[in-house]
Motif scaffolding. Structure first.
Motif, mmCIF file in Angstrom:
data_model
loop_
_atom_site.group_PDB
_atom_site.id
_atom_site.type_symbol
_atom_site.label_atom_id
_atom_site.label_comp_id
_atom_site.label_asym_id
_atom_site.label_seq_id
_atom_site.Cartn_x
_atom_site.Cartn_y
_atom_site.Cartn_z
ATOM 1 N N ASP A 59 0.844 -1.193 0.000
ATOM 2 C CA ASP A 59 0.000 0.000 0.000
ATOM 3 C C ASP A 59 0.881 1.246 0.000
ATOM 4 O O ASP A 59 1.876 1.304 0.704
ATOM 5 N N PRO A 60 0.514 2.260 -0.796
ATOM 6 C CA PRO A 60 1.360 3.448 -0.875
ATOM 7 C C PRO A 60 1.332 4.312 0.393
ATOM 8 O O PRO A 60 2.167 5.205 0.544
ATOM 9 N N GLY A 61 0.349 4.077 1.270
ATOM 10 C CA GLY A 61 0.310 4.846 2.520
ATOM 11 C C GLY A 61 -0.190 6.268 2.353
ATOM 12 O O GLY A 61 -0.123 7.076 3.272
ATOM 13 N N THR A 62 -0.699 6.592 1.176
ATOM 14 C CA THR A 62 -1.215 7.943 0.910
ATOM 15 C C THR A 62 -2.676 8.038 1.380
ATOM 16 O O THR A 62 -3.297 7.011 1.668
ATOM 17 N N PRO A 63 -3.212 9.246 1.446
ATOM 18 C CA PRO A 63 -4.606 9.386 1.870
ATOM 19 C C PRO A 63 -5.562 8.626 0.942
ATOM 20 O O PRO A 63 -5.252 8.406 -0.233
ATOM 21 N N GLN A 108 -16.963 1.445 1.342
ATOM 22 C CA GLN A 108 -15.965 0.451 1.743
ATOM 23 C C GLN A 108 -14.725 0.508 0.842
ATOM 24 O O GLN A 108 -13.675 -0.015 1.190
ATOM 25 N N VAL A 109 -14.910 1.084 -0.343
ATOM 26 C CA VAL A 109 -13.814 1.195 -1.303
ATOM 27 C C VAL A 109 -13.057 2.496 -1.017
ATOM 28 O O VAL A 109 -13.617 3.582 -1.122
ATOM 29 N N ALA A 110 -11.787 2.369 -0.663
ATOM 30 C CA ALA A 110 -10.965 3.546 -0.345
ATOM 31 C C ALA A 110 -10.077 3.928 -1.520
ATOM 32 O O ALA A 110 -9.362 4.933 -1.472
ATOM 33 N N GLY A 111 -10.115 3.146 -2.567
ATOM 34 C CA GLY A 111 -9.346 3.393 -3.781
ATOM 35 C C GLY A 111 -9.647 2.265 -4.751
ATOM 36 O O GLY A 111 -9.823 1.110 -4.329
ATOM 37 N N ASP A 280 -3.555 7.949 -8.794
ATOM 38 C CA ASP A 280 -3.100 6.615 -8.399
ATOM 39 C C ASP A 280 -4.255 5.691 -7.998
ATOM 40 O O ASP A 280 -4.202 4.500 -8.262
ATOM 41 N N HIS A 281 -5.255 6.243 -7.341
ATOM 42 C CA HIS A 281 -6.211 5.372 -6.636
ATOM 43 C C HIS A 281 -7.593 5.388 -7.228
ATOM 44 O O HIS A 281 -8.564 5.001 -6.585
ATOM 45 N N THR A 282 -7.698 5.864 -8.442
ATOM 46 C CA THR A 282 -8.998 5.880 -9.099
ATOM 47 C C THR A 282 -8.744 5.896 -10.602
ATOM 48 O O THR A 282 -7.619 6.104 -11.036
ATOM 49 N N GLY A 283 -9.770 5.644 -11.361
ATOM 50 C CA GLY A 283 -9.638 5.737 -12.808
ATOM 51 C C GLY A 283 -9.208 4.430 -13.456
ATOM 52 O O GLY A 283 -9.430 3.341 -12.924
#
Lengths: 414, 414
Positions: A59-63, A108-111, A280-283
């Motif tokens: 996990d990248p540890g980003t928000p 529930q989906v954070a990315g 990074d976390h969507t698209g």
């Protein structure tokens, strides 16, 4: 035969990953959040999406995405979901609603990034796929080996039709293979489509009479469907050899309706892609997103360029280009020609060739052609020489020692 | 008259904001990165995008988009860019390429969200806009005041056409105003479009003969353009009163081509919206994005719901709904009916009414209708009573004291 289709994702969640994957699969198939009386377990099961893979990755540890729910710190997972084809049939619009619909809105989906699509044969049987691809493009452009050396008409907007034709005249004189409109140039009142196209084709034809080879002009037909069909018809009748469209503006069903009628290569511009591909976390990943357009049937796909003026890494650019040249399906390769552009000069020829492992590509340089100190012709010649050096494994420095146009380009653009 | 159009953004940058704004404006109009000989200053100026506003706002301090360049820590800015309409004419596909094209890929841009669009009259004159809106929908549904109480057919997929019709029978019997397909239900082999539509309409017509009021069934026609046109024609001929499409699957030019032919309200599903709307530093705001579809001419727009099962805050949901009901342009209001859904029950009626400030809306409850302990009819009745209590300013508790169906719903869903 019972077909399934599947999508790969990078899923982040602050909760239990297995549970989140099940909720996502349920939301995108036969599940609801409240048990309701009419639900029969057997009919739910036969239509249910399945979690085929769930494997933890770093996990990248980003928000995380806004509104994410869960107790824990985020974790990241490779997830594959699959669906019975019977749910939707081989329909790309309904595929997108299924693999990329409400799933991204779950708390529930954070990315969630879509990284790949796996489509069975019926999709390829139903849609046309590329009508020309690499071989058809080479045939129409009369370029049988090496890259098509191309350029983009600049300024993007502001030139008149006559000004555009004058620039095209210089480019043809200089020996260019391929010219494209900028995506901002379509049918403004100062440079209307029909006038521009006619004036440019007069020039292209005049040079073709001289050289025996017709420069490929990817004229931007982007507009409403009736306009695009009308423009394609005009281009075809006048002997043009390529049409360009902005994929994200046109959309899937408009492009498919256009593709049903096209008899020319479709040069697919990806402007707006940054919005889908950069986060990074969507698209979408480029392989997943470009699969949609390749199934419908474009022929050239933009992939950015090495050392580009945009945000993208070279690694990402090369991965996209290699994906374009790789088959989508054993029986339906749907290979398309990658288009390199954005700040391209003689400096990028060798690394592009080495890292792509192919020269089945279009190499577009804007300033790299027209800003050459000795003019446009020298610009085109220098690019061709830089590619020849790459093929022969000769360094730019060594090749420059024997060529003044190449030496000037190296000095100008280093 | 010299028209301009403009777009508002939240821009983040790690560099100099004024310089970044100029680079963005240049990239999206007449600029290039290398000075090239053919460029004439006058023609560049007349086509140039202008930075109309650049005003610092609080930066969230979160990580920036991949590949962002610059020395400083990120800062956030309200930015407005404007363009001469002559660059593109009133063409939505070319508008999107202009306001949301390569701009998001610039390395100087560390974040870019489109927050609003300002379109001059020619766009509204060129496109149809909503054919029905609030008033036309009320007329066709026979609901002259209060919200349309609606539901979504669940399970999303898995039901047969006969199973769907049986559920619709119960819903009509229960007094529902509006029924929609789930976006995952389109034309799968187990529940083909035509069979489902015919069977449902047999039921709807039977109840209309009895009650004098035809329940509005938003049947999902999403597919390729020829399919959508064919399905719309079927629905129209059979006396259906609404068609539903998934906007992000269909795309702009497909929707515009469909809208050229539609004679029924278009129920616009926004699935996939999370990918564009959920990230903080990229994508679109709902007002900006929904403007595109309202100009083309949808009639109902999904806005999620209060206390929904998804990630979105109530504040954001209400802002979207209020935007739908606000005019886009003084002469072309293009108002559309907001559709509330996702985990809606009797509990959300009063806050929805109070915060939207209107009941010109469709209120869709899935489990909130069919999971009512006393059945579907009681589910519909309880929702209607919850809205009546909201109109009269009576608390749910007080209203429940006089109604067993409302009391049961409050107990079930609290």
């Amino acid at each position: 035969m019972t077909y399934r289709f599947s999508a790969d994702y990078i899923l982040r969640t602050c909760g239990d990953a297995a549970k989140t994957a099940q909720i996502a699969a349920g939301e995108q198939s036969s599940g609801t959040f409240v048990e309701i009386p009419g639900e029969d377990e057997a009919l739910k099961q036969r239509s249910a999406a399945q979690v085929e893979l769930l494997e933890q990755v770093e996990d990248p540890g980003t928000p995380v995405l806004a509104g994410s729910e869960g107790d824990g710190t985020p974790t990241s997972w490779k997830m594959r979901l699959s669906w019975p084809l019977e749910n939707i049939g081989p329909s790309l619009p309904n595929l997108v609603a299924t693999v990329a619909g409400n799933i991204g809105e779950l708390k529930q989906v954070a990315g969630l990034k879509i990284t790949d699509l796996h489509l069975p044969a019926p999709f390829f049987e139903r849609y046309h796929g590329p009508g020309f691809g690499v071989e058809g493009t080479r045939r129409l452009a009369g370029v049988h080996e090496g890259p098509l050396i191309g350029t983009i008409i600049k300024p993007s907007v502001g030139l008149t039709a006559a000004g555009t034709a004058a620039l095209v005249d210089e480019l043809c004189e200089g020996g260019i293979d391929f010219i494209k409109d900028d995506e901002l140039q379509a049918d403004g009142t100062r440079c209307p489509f029909e006038t521009r196209f006619e004036k440019v084709m007069d020039v292209v034809d005049r040079h073709a009479d001289r050289s025996g080879r017709k420069v490929m002009y990817a004229v931007n037909i982007t507009g409403e469907l009736d306009e695009m069909l009308h423009r394609h018809e005009l281009v075809l009748k006048r002997g043009g050899t390529c049409v360009m469209v902005s994929l994200n503006s046109v959309g899937m069903t408009g492009l498919a309706a256009l593709r049903n009628e096209t008899q020319l290569p479709i040069h697919a511009h990806r402007n707006g892609w940054g919005m889908l591909g950069r986060p990074d976390h969507t698209g979408w990943s480029y392989p997943a997103w470009s699969t949609l357009w390749r199934v419908i049937g474009v022929d050239h796909m933009h992939v950015n360029g090495l050392s580009n003026k945009f945000w993208e890494t070279d690694e990402s650019v090369i991965a996209s280009a290699r994906h374009c040249l790789s088959p989508l399906h054993f029986d339906f390769p749907n290979r398309v020609m990658p288009v390199f552009s954005s700040g391209q000069t003689v400096l990028q020829a060798a690394p592009t060739y080495q890292q792509t492992g192919s020269s089945d590509l279009i190499f577009c340089a804007g300033g790299g052609v027209v800003a050459h100190p000795s003019g446009v012709g020298a610009g085109v010649k220098s690019l061709r020489e830089s590619w020849q050096a790459a093929f022969e494994g000769i360094s730019l420095e060594a090749a420059s020692a024997k060529s003044s146009v190449l030496r000037e380009a190296v000095e100008k653009f280093s």
